[in-house]
Write a protein that holds these residues in place. Structure first.
Motif, PDB file in Angstrom:
ATOM      1  N   LEU A 214      16.295  12.930  -3.895  1.00 60.16           N
ATOM      2  CA  LEU A 214      15.204  13.420  -2.663  1.00 60.16           C
ATOM      3  C   LEU A 214      14.880  12.160  -1.987  1.00 60.16           C
ATOM      4  CD1 LEU A 214      14.172  15.148  -5.490  1.00 60.16           C
ATOM      5  CD2 LEU A 214      13.360  16.745  -3.638  1.00 60.16           C
ATOM      6  N   VAL A 215      14.905  12.001  -0.644  1.00 57.45           N
ATOM      7  CA  VAL A 215      14.568  10.888  -0.061  1.00 57.45           C
ATOM      8  C   VAL A 215      13.499  11.125   0.870  1.00 57.45           C
ATOM      9  CG1 VAL A 215      15.332   9.105   1.799  1.00 57.45           C
ATOM     10  CG2 VAL A 215      16.890   9.714  -0.013  1.00 57.45           C
ATOM     11  N   VAL A 216      12.391  10.519   0.654  1.00 59.33           N
ATOM     12  CA  VAL A 216      11.150  10.745   1.642  1.00 59.33           C
ATOM     13  C   VAL A 216      11.173   9.466   2.581  1.00 59.33           C
ATOM     14  CG1 VAL A 216       8.639  10.798   1.612  1.00 59.33           C
ATOM     15  CG2 VAL A 216       9.951  11.899  -0.204  1.00 59.33           C
ATOM     16  N   TYR A 217      10.817   9.629   3.759  1.00 54.56           N
ATOM     17  CA  TYR A 217      11.008   8.669   4.857  1.00 54.56           C
ATOM     18  C   TYR A 217      10.070   8.920   5.903  1.00 54.56           C
ATOM     19  CZ  TYR A 217      12.767   6.277   9.080  1.00 54.56           C
ATOM     20  OH  TYR A 217      12.811   5.413  10.375  1.00 54.56           O
TER      21      TYR A 217
ATOM     22  N   PRO B 161       0.925  -1.220  -0.016  1.00 55.85           N
ATOM     23  CA  PRO B 161      -0.033  -0.042  -0.079  1.00 55.85           C
ATOM     24  C   PRO B 161       0.948   1.301  -0.001  1.00 55.85           C
ATOM     25  CG  PRO B 161      -0.091  -1.155   2.119  1.00 55.85           C
ATOM     26  CD  PRO B 161       0.509  -2.126   1.145  1.00 55.85           C
ATOM     27  N   HIS B 162       1.892   1.338   0.639  1.00 56.96           N
ATOM     28  CA  HIS B 162       2.950   2.435   0.692  1.00 56.96           C
ATOM     29  C   HIS B 162       3.326   2.808  -0.602  1.00 56.96           C
ATOM     30  CE1 HIS B 162       2.802   1.977   4.983  1.00 56.96           C
ATOM     31  NE2 HIS B 162       3.445   0.973   4.785  1.00 56.96           N
ATOM     32  N   ASP B 163       3.882   1.751  -1.503  1.00 61.72           N
ATOM     33  CA  ASP B 163       4.292   2.038  -2.694  1.00 61.72           C
ATOM     34  C   ASP B 163       2.946   2.651  -3.542  1.00 61.72           C
ATOM     35  OD1 ASP B 163       6.337   1.178  -5.203  1.00 61.72           O
ATOM     36  OD2 ASP B 163       4.282   0.509  -5.859  1.00 61.72           O
ATOM     37  N   LYS B 164       2.021   2.209  -3.636  1.00 60.03           N
ATOM     38  CA  LYS B 164       0.830   2.480  -4.484  1.00 60.03           C
ATOM     39  C   LYS B 164       0.427   3.960  -4.198  1.00 60.03           C
ATOM     40  CE  LYS B 164      -3.821   0.873  -6.110  1.00 60.03           C
ATOM     41  NZ  LYS B 164      -3.242   0.693  -7.488  1.00 60.03           N
ATOM     42  N   PHE B 165       0.366   4.132  -2.755  1.00 60.41           N
ATOM     43  CA  PHE B 165      -0.232   5.397  -2.306  1.00 60.41           C
ATOM     44  C   PHE B 165       0.828   6.524  -2.727  1.00 60.41           C
ATOM     45  CE2 PHE B 165      -0.763   8.518   1.513  1.00 60.41           C
ATOM     46  CZ  PHE B 165      -2.244   9.052   0.958  1.00 60.41           C
TER      47      PHE B 165
ATOM     48  N   GLU C  89      11.372   5.679   1.327  1.00 60.73           N
ATOM     49  CA  GLU C  89      11.543   4.382   2.153  1.00 60.73           C
ATOM     50  C   GLU C  89      10.514   4.385   3.050  1.00 60.73           C
ATOM     51  OE1 GLU C  89      14.616   2.239   5.377  1.00 60.73           O
ATOM     52  OE2 GLU C  89      15.294   3.961   4.324  1.00 60.73           O
ATOM     53  N   HIS C  90       9.782   2.990   2.939  1.00 58.13           N
ATOM     54  CA  HIS C  90       8.570   2.924   3.751  1.00 58.13           C
ATOM     55  C   HIS C  90       8.643   1.821   4.571  1.00 58.13           C
ATOM     56  CE1 HIS C  90       7.766   0.064   0.113  1.00 58.13           C
ATOM     57  NE2 HIS C  90       7.802   1.086  -0.493  1.00 58.13           N
ATOM     58  N   LYS C  91       9.856   1.619   5.338  1.00 61.15           N
ATOM     59  CA  LYS C  91      10.082   0.922   6.587  1.00 61.15           C
ATOM     60  C   LYS C  91       9.905   1.919   7.726  1.00 61.15           C
ATOM     61  CE  LYS C  91      14.210  -0.607   5.732  1.00 61.15           C
ATOM     62  NZ  LYS C  91      15.344  -1.433   5.905  1.00 61.15           N
ATOM     63  N   SER C  92       9.811   0.975   8.933  1.00 63.93           N
ATOM     64  CA  SER C  92       9.811   1.838  10.114  1.00 63.93           C
ATOM     65  C   SER C  92      10.905   2.070  10.476  1.00 63.93           C
ATOM     66  CB  SER C  92       8.860   1.058  10.956  1.00 63.93           C
ATOM     67  OG  SER C  92       9.460  -0.030  11.446  1.00 63.93           O
ATOM     68  N   GLN C  93      11.849   1.644  10.006  1.00 63.67           N
ATOM     69  CA  GLN C  93      13.425   2.355  10.470  1.00 63.67           C
ATOM     70  C   GLN C  93      14.360   2.549   9.256  1.00 63.67           C
ATOM     71  OE1 GLN C  93      12.633  -1.457  10.696  1.00 63.67           O
ATOM     72  NE2 GLN C  93      11.289  -1.225  12.772  1.00 63.67           N
ATOM     73  N   PRO C  94      15.328   3.631   9.609  1.00 64.43           N
ATOM     74  CA  PRO C  94      15.962   3.934   8.179  1.00 64.43           C
ATOM     75  C   PRO C  94      17.046   2.941   7.926  1.00 64.43           C
ATOM     76  CG  PRO C  94      16.565   5.081  10.343  1.00 64.43           C
ATOM     77  CD  PRO C  94      15.421   4.277  10.495  1.00 64.43           C
ATOM     78  N   SER C  95      17.504   2.885   6.712  1.00 68.16           N
ATOM     79  CA  SER C  95      18.420   2.163   6.038  1.00 68.16           C
ATOM     80  C   SER C  95      19.578   2.950   6.036  1.00 68.16           C
ATOM     81  CB  SER C  95      18.102   1.688   4.612  1.00 68.16           C
ATOM     82  OG  SER C  95      17.159   0.896   4.611  1.00 68.16           O
TER      83      SER C  95
ATOM     84  N   GLN D  88      11.788  -3.913  -3.274  1.00 68.66           N
ATOM     85  CA  GLN D  88      10.439  -3.280  -3.518  1.00 68.66           C
ATOM     86  C   GLN D  88       9.479  -3.236  -2.510  1.00 68.66           C
ATOM     87  OE1 GLN D  88       8.942  -5.368  -6.952  1.00 68.66           O
ATOM     88  NE2 GLN D  88      10.260  -4.314  -8.442  1.00 68.66           N
ATOM     89  N   GLU D  89       9.812  -4.126  -1.504  1.00 69.14           N
ATOM     90  CA  GLU D  89       8.699  -4.219  -0.104  1.00 69.14           C
ATOM     91  C   GLU D  89       9.154  -2.910   0.815  1.00 69.14           C
ATOM     92  OE1 GLU D  89       6.164  -5.784   0.900  1.00 69.14           O
ATOM     93  OE2 GLU D  89       6.032  -6.537  -1.250  1.00 69.14           O
ATOM     94  N   SER D  90      10.229  -2.373   0.548  1.00 68.96           N
ATOM     95  CA  SER D  90      11.051  -1.416   1.433  1.00 68.96           C
ATOM     96  C   SER D  90      10.971   0.154   0.692  1.00 68.96           C
ATOM     97  CB  SER D  90      12.239  -1.879   2.079  1.00 68.96           C
ATOM     98  OG  SER D  90      12.145  -3.209   2.693  1.00 68.96           O
ATOM     99  N   PHE D  91      11.164   0.111  -0.390  1.00 65.98           N
ATOM    100  CA  PHE D  91      11.428   1.150  -1.505  1.00 65.98           C
ATOM    101  C   PHE D  91      10.569   1.441  -2.516  1.00 65.98           C
ATOM    102  CE2 PHE D  91      15.411   0.058   0.918  1.00 65.98           C
ATOM    103  CZ  PHE D  91      15.765   1.278   1.471  1.00 65.98           C
TER     104      PHE D  91
END
Length: 322
Positions: free
Chosen positions: A118-121, A6-10, A79-85, A55-58
């Motif tokens: 640009l990085v969105v987190y 859902p994060h990717d699609k949104f 990045e749509h994980k709850s912790q940063p890479s 793809q599950e994380s970015f």
């Protein structure tokens, strides 16, 4: 029904809209950068540089635009994980090289275009590394003559979890997008419900009501798929509130809620089936390890032949030999 990512699609449905992307750049790029970008030339590109494993994380979006009166690019990495890479600067560098390589191969030119990364987190943990040099221990202690031999660059970071309501700017869709990304991890169910109601207030600002209803559907599908804390009573509260405050979206709201409820009825059965398949597949893998061990194959050969963790393979092999 439930969105796989859902994060990717949104992210792509919202920021992939050129008007919303322009709105983001106008509100969030440093003025010194905006001075050399002609946002009216912004043009989305179909390319993606995220491999399947990530793809599950970015997610990523690439836009072409006139930068300093020459063709250039703006590259969004979400990045749509709850912790940063910790290796995000290195990943970005690799993607930028791929963009340059595609440009060279396609046009047979060795003039590299400007790429602004640009990085969105929106995770809960703070973000520390903001430059490639920070990944190199004691980089800052090296003499400048030595630093000149080592690639280093910075990227623009948007850590949404740190944004206040006042800091979230732009037109309705952009404010909804940033607010919901910020709150999907950081708010409990009651806080998330309030954020949804705030988003609906933003939608009512749109002159084009059809666009508003369409985006309302995008919003609700995202929240229902990614909002892990929402309860049945929360959903019922949202439906009742929407009926009175945003009747245009009421029908879509009820339809989406019913679909998710139906999915919930089937979810237990599906999970049971998936679990059974996993157990069966695992048993087959264990049997393969035992057979290969008895055939005298080396540990490396056995590990390469199956899809089990190394330590587990070693344990099974020892038991099989004994």
């Amino acid at each position: 029904m439930k969105i796989q990512n859902p994060h990717d699609k949104f992210f792509k449905e919202t920021l992939g809209n050129v008007a919303v992307a322009k709105d983001f750049l106008n509100n969030y790029l440093p003025q010194s950068v905006m001075n050399i970008i002609d946002v009216d030339t912004l043009e989305p590109q179909k390319d993606s540089f995220i491999n399947k494993k990530l793809q599950e994380s970015f997610s990523d979006l690439l836009f072409k635009a006139s930068i300093n009166k020459r063709e250039g690019y703006l590259y969004f990495l979400f990045e749509h994980k709850s912790q940063p890479s910790r290796d995000i600067a290195f990943q970005l560098l690799r993607y930028m090289v791929e963009i340059w390589n595609a440009k060279i191969s396609k046009e047979e030119t060795y003039e590299l275009p400007v790429i602004i990364p640009l990085v969105v987190y929106h995770g809960q943990e703070g973000w520390n590394i903001k430059a490639l040099g920070e990944m190199i221990p004691r980089y800052e202690e090296l003499p400048r003559d030595v630093q000149a031999f080592i690639p280093d660059y910075k990227y623009l970071l948007y850590d949404l979890s740190r944004y206040t309501d006042r800091e979230i700017k732009g037109e309705a869709q952009l404010r909804i997008f940033l607010t919901m990304l910020r709150d999907i991890y950081t708010k409990d169910s009651k806080g998330l419900v309030k954020s949804i109601f705030r988003a609906v207030e933003y939608l009512q600002e749109l002159e084009d009501k059809e666009t508003g209803v369409d985006y309302f559907e995008t919003l609700i599908r995202y929240v229902f798929s990614a909002g892990k804390n929402l309860t049945k009573s929360d959903i019922n509260e949202i439906i009742k509130r929407i009926e009175t405050t945003y009747p245009e979206g009421s029908e879509k709201m009820v339809t989406i809620a019913e679909m998710f409820r139906e999915e919930g009825k089937e979810e237990g059965i599906m999970k049971g089936m998936e679990r059974g398949i996993e157990i069966g597949a695992r048993k087959k893998e264990i049997d393969v390890v035992k057979r290969l061990a008895k055939m005298g194959l080396s540990m490396e050969q056995i590990i390469d032949a199956v899809d089990l963790p190394k330590k587990e393979v070693e344990k099974i092999v020892k038991e099989a030999i004994l």
